[in-house]
Structure formats: structure tokens, C-alpha cells
Design an enzyme around this catalytic site. Structure first.
Site, PDB file in Angstrom:
ATOM      1  CG  HIS A   1      -8.530  96.450  67.999  1.00 59.08           C
ATOM      2  ND1 HIS A   1      -9.893  96.503  67.902  1.00 59.08           N
ATOM      3  CD2 HIS A   1      -8.087  96.022  66.789  1.00 59.08           C
ATOM      4  CE1 HIS A   1     -10.271  96.139  66.687  1.00 59.08           C
ATOM      5  NE2 HIS A   1      -9.191  95.837  65.992  1.00 59.08           N
TER       6      HIS A   1
ATOM      7  CG  ASP B   1     -10.164  94.199  63.185  1.00 58.34           C
ATOM      8  OD1 ASP B   1     -10.483  95.321  63.611  1.00 58.34           O
ATOM      9  OD2 ASP B   1      -9.859  93.977  62.008  1.00 58.34           O
TER      10      ASP B   1
ATOM     11  CE1 TYR C   1     -12.129  97.821  57.804  1.00 62.94           C
ATOM     12  CE2 TYR C   1     -10.343  96.610  56.752  1.00 62.94           C
ATOM     13  CZ  TYR C   1     -10.957  97.097  57.882  1.00 62.94           C
ATOM     14  OH  TYR C   1     -10.389  96.848  59.115  1.00 62.94           O
TER      15      TYR C   1
END
Length: 391
Positions: free
Chosen positions: A369, A184, A318
Site C-alpha cells: 500500500h 490511498d 474520512y
């Protein structure tokens, strides 16, 4: 005069959450103001209300933080200041003298909790039925802004700044050359680290790889003609994700501060924000998040956000990655790169080969994930297999 600690000092660390914080959490859970939900909505509109009520009740009455706190405190932990951030990390030196240093980087909405069960087999394979030749000195830092490495206090903590901090950390620990693994966000930070410090990196291993490993827009018919049916299906999955599953990313990339108020004030809000991703990103055979990773594991991971007040500061990464693109791969990487592509991962080897030195690639039908939690043995075996070729 009181002694002062040098900024570069490495200081032992132990998690010791005040009881008042745990009491406050229980009170907030008691006083949750629940929203309504449309009949039959399930998970289509977001986190299921009946499921979240059940999980929150277990968090309030059944989950034992002190048990998990004690378990984590059995692992050597430290903090050190790097570039103005207090970096919390786990560090286990292998008993094997020829062990390879390895830094493991988590993602969002993960934490160092992802790697707890891998540290022992990685650092001491002899004691876990493995080959001692596969041993690693294991370093597991929390990304600045996450967990006990947060919150951050200044702007600019994007992937490249974290990567530079990781290289500083490994140097302080005496590791001049080392391997790196991540998923990730960790699969963005790790290749960035390899591009910034190629002489220091023995090799990098990734799961849940995205930027540099998947197309971020339309691809040509000529490129599609080179792909297998499985990879063509991945293109469809990427397209679906960017249309239907990208809301969290857009919000965290543009208005993380607005989101932070809810995540910092409401434990159920923080729980819902994370639980949704454990529902969507784990293997589809898991009907509920806890079917993939277990209730206690999910809640311990959420506690690393709640107790440290880092829901907002973790979201800021982010924003920083989106607004400061010095980490974005512009030239091919040279460091040997291995990829473990689990069931829910959409990485495409043909695309990745143009920007990375791919020397190892395995496909798995298990896991999703959160591979370190969902398919730890497969991930462990893959990491060992890849680095075995580089020792």
C-alpha cells in the site's frame, strides 16, 4: 504599522519543533500506561503489545527527530493560505527547462514523508542516473488537516475541496497545466482533481487506488466471468477487508472526535493506530512494519501527526468524504489515467475502465500500500513511463 502578509502569499517555511515538545513526548512515553494482552494473541486483536513496547522504547531512547528534521529542511518548503487553510508544501523546481509540473498527494496514515526519497530523482533525473527528458517540477503538499497543513478549522474538507485547493496551489506556482500522482486518499483526491479541472490535467497516475477502481459491493456473475484468477482473488480480498479490516474507516468516518482525544493525548496510542496499518498494508513478506519501511521512516511519519496534533483532524477527512459525496465519481473521467497496482493493491482494471480513461496499467509483485516507501524505484519507473507518453 506592521506589514501584513496577503492571504494568497507563498511564504518560505522551515520545520523547527520547540525542544519543549520533544521533552513532553519523552515524558509521555516514560509514563505510558500499558494495557494487557491475551497470551498468544500476536496481531490478531490489533497492534502487538511486545512489538509496540519495543518500538516505543526505541522512539524514546534511540530515535533522533532533529536528524530527520534537518534532512527535511534541506528541501524547499512553503506555506500559503487556501480557502482558510494553511497549506504546507514542498516544492522543488527542476533544473531542466522543459520539466513537467507534477503534484504528489499522500494518503492516510501517510504524510509528505512518503515522497522524500522520490523528489530528487523526479526533479533532477540527470543527477540520479536517469533521462533528463523525464524531469518534473515537484510539488508535495500536506492535505489540509494533516501534518503542518493542520489542523483544519472548519467543516467540509473532503476530497473535492482538497482537489480545488490543489488547483489553486498549482496556479499560484505558475503551473497552468500539470500532472498529478497519488495513493490511498491521494488516489481519491487526484481523480477528483482531474474531473474538476480536466483542461489543466495532463494526466494522472495512481497507486493504492480504491473508489472508482474496485467494486464497493457484490458483483454479478457476468462481471466475474470477465475476470482473471488474480482479479477474482482481489474480490475475495476486498470482501475480507470490508469485514475485518474496515474498523479504522468506520470509526474515522463516524466519530473522529471521540478518537481524537486518545490520539492527541497518548503518543503510544497514536503510534499503535498507525503501526497497525503499516503491518497490515505492507507486503506480506515483511514480518514487522519496520521490515517494510524502516523504524526511522515509520516514526518520522508518526511524528508528523504527533507534533502537529493532527491525529483527529486527519481522521475528519474520512467523515467529510462519507457525509459530503460531491467527489464520488458519477461520470467517466476523461483525463489519461495510469495505474501502478502493487502486490497489496486490489484495483481491478476491468472495473476501473468503466469510470476512468485508463491508458496505462502495470502489475507489480513487489511493494504494498505504501509504494513510495516500499518499492520507490518501481513507482518512480512507472510514473516516468506513464508521463513519457504525455509529454
Amino acid at each position: 504599522m506592521a506589514e501584513t502578509t496577503a492571504p494568497s502569499a507563498i511564504v518560505p517555511f522551515r520545520i523547527d519543533v520547540p525542544q519543549a515538545q520533544l521533552d513532553d513526548l519523552r515524558t509521555r512515553l516514560d509514563l505510558t500506561r500499558w494495557p494487557d494482552e491475551l497470551p498468544g494473541a500476536g496481531w490478531d486483536y490489533g497492534t502487538s503489545l511486545p512489538y509496540l513496547k519495543t518500538l516505543a522504547e526505541y522512539w524514546r531512547t534511540g530515535y533522533d527527530w532533529r536528524k530527520h528534521e534537518a534532512r527535511i529542511n534541506e528541501i524547499p518548503q512553503f506555506r500559503t493560505e487556501i480557502d482558510g487553510a494553511q497549506v504546507h508544501f514542498l516544492h522543488v523546481r527542476s533544473p531542466e527547462p522543459d520539466a513537467m509540473p507534477l503534484i504528489l498527494t499522500h494518503g492516510w496514515p501517510g504524510s509528505v514523508v512518503e515522497f522524500l526519497e522520490l523528489i530528487g530523482p523526479l526533479s533532477d533525473p540527470r543527477a540520479h542516473g536517469g533521462d533528463p527528458a523525464d524531469a518534473f517540477h515537484v510539488v508535495v503538499p500536506a492535505i489540509p488537516g494533516f501534518g503542518f497543513s493542520g489542523p483544519t478549522r472548519d467543516q467540509g474538507w473532503n476530497a473535492s475541496r482538497v482537489a480545488r485547493a490543489w488547483h489553486t496551489l498549482m496556479g499560484r506556482l505558475g503551473y497552468e497545466r500539470y500532472g498529478a500522482q497519488g495513493g490511498d486518499l491521494g488516489a481519491i483526491i487526484t481523480p477528483t482533481l482531474a474531473r474538476l479541472e480536466p483542461e489543466a490535467l495532463i494526466g494522472i497516475h495512481l497507486n493504492a487506488a480504491s473508489v472508482g477502481f474496485i467494486p464497493l459491493g457484490p458483483v454479478s456473475d457476468e462481471f466475474k466471468a470477465q475476470l482473471s484468477e488474480k482479479d477474482l482473488a482481489r474480490l475475495d480480498k476486498i470482501a475480507w477487508f470490508t469485514n475485518e479490516g474496515f474498523g479504522y474507516n468506520k470509526l474515522q468516518s463516524t466519530r473522529p472526535q471521540t478518537l481524537a482525544y486518545s490520539l492527541s493525548d497518548s503518543p503510544v496510542g497514536q503510534l499503535a493506530w498507525i503501526a497497525e496499518k503499516f503491518k497490515e498494508w505492507t507486503h506480506p513478506s515483511a514480518e514487522l512494519p519496520e521490515d517494510a519501511v524502516g523504524r526511522d521512516t515509520l516514526l518520522t511519519n508518526v511524528m508528523f501527526y504527533w507534533l502537529t496534533g493532527t491525529g483527529g483532524s486527519s481522521a475528519r477527512m474520512y467523515y467529510e468524504n462519507t457525509h459530503h459525496l460531491d467527489w464520488f465519481p458519477a461520470t467517466p473521467g476523461t483525463v489519461p489515467t495510469g495505474v501502478a497496482n502493487f502486490h497489496e493493491d486490489p484495483a481491478i482494471r476491468r472495473w476501473a475502465e468503466d469510470l476512468n480513461n485508463i491508458t496505462h496499467w502495470n502489475e507489480y509483485e513487489q511493494g504494498g500500500h505504501f509504494a513510495a516507501l516500499e518499492a520507490p524505484q518501481q513507482l518512480l519507473d512507472d510514473v516516468r513511463e506513464f508521463f513519457r507518453t504525455l509529454r
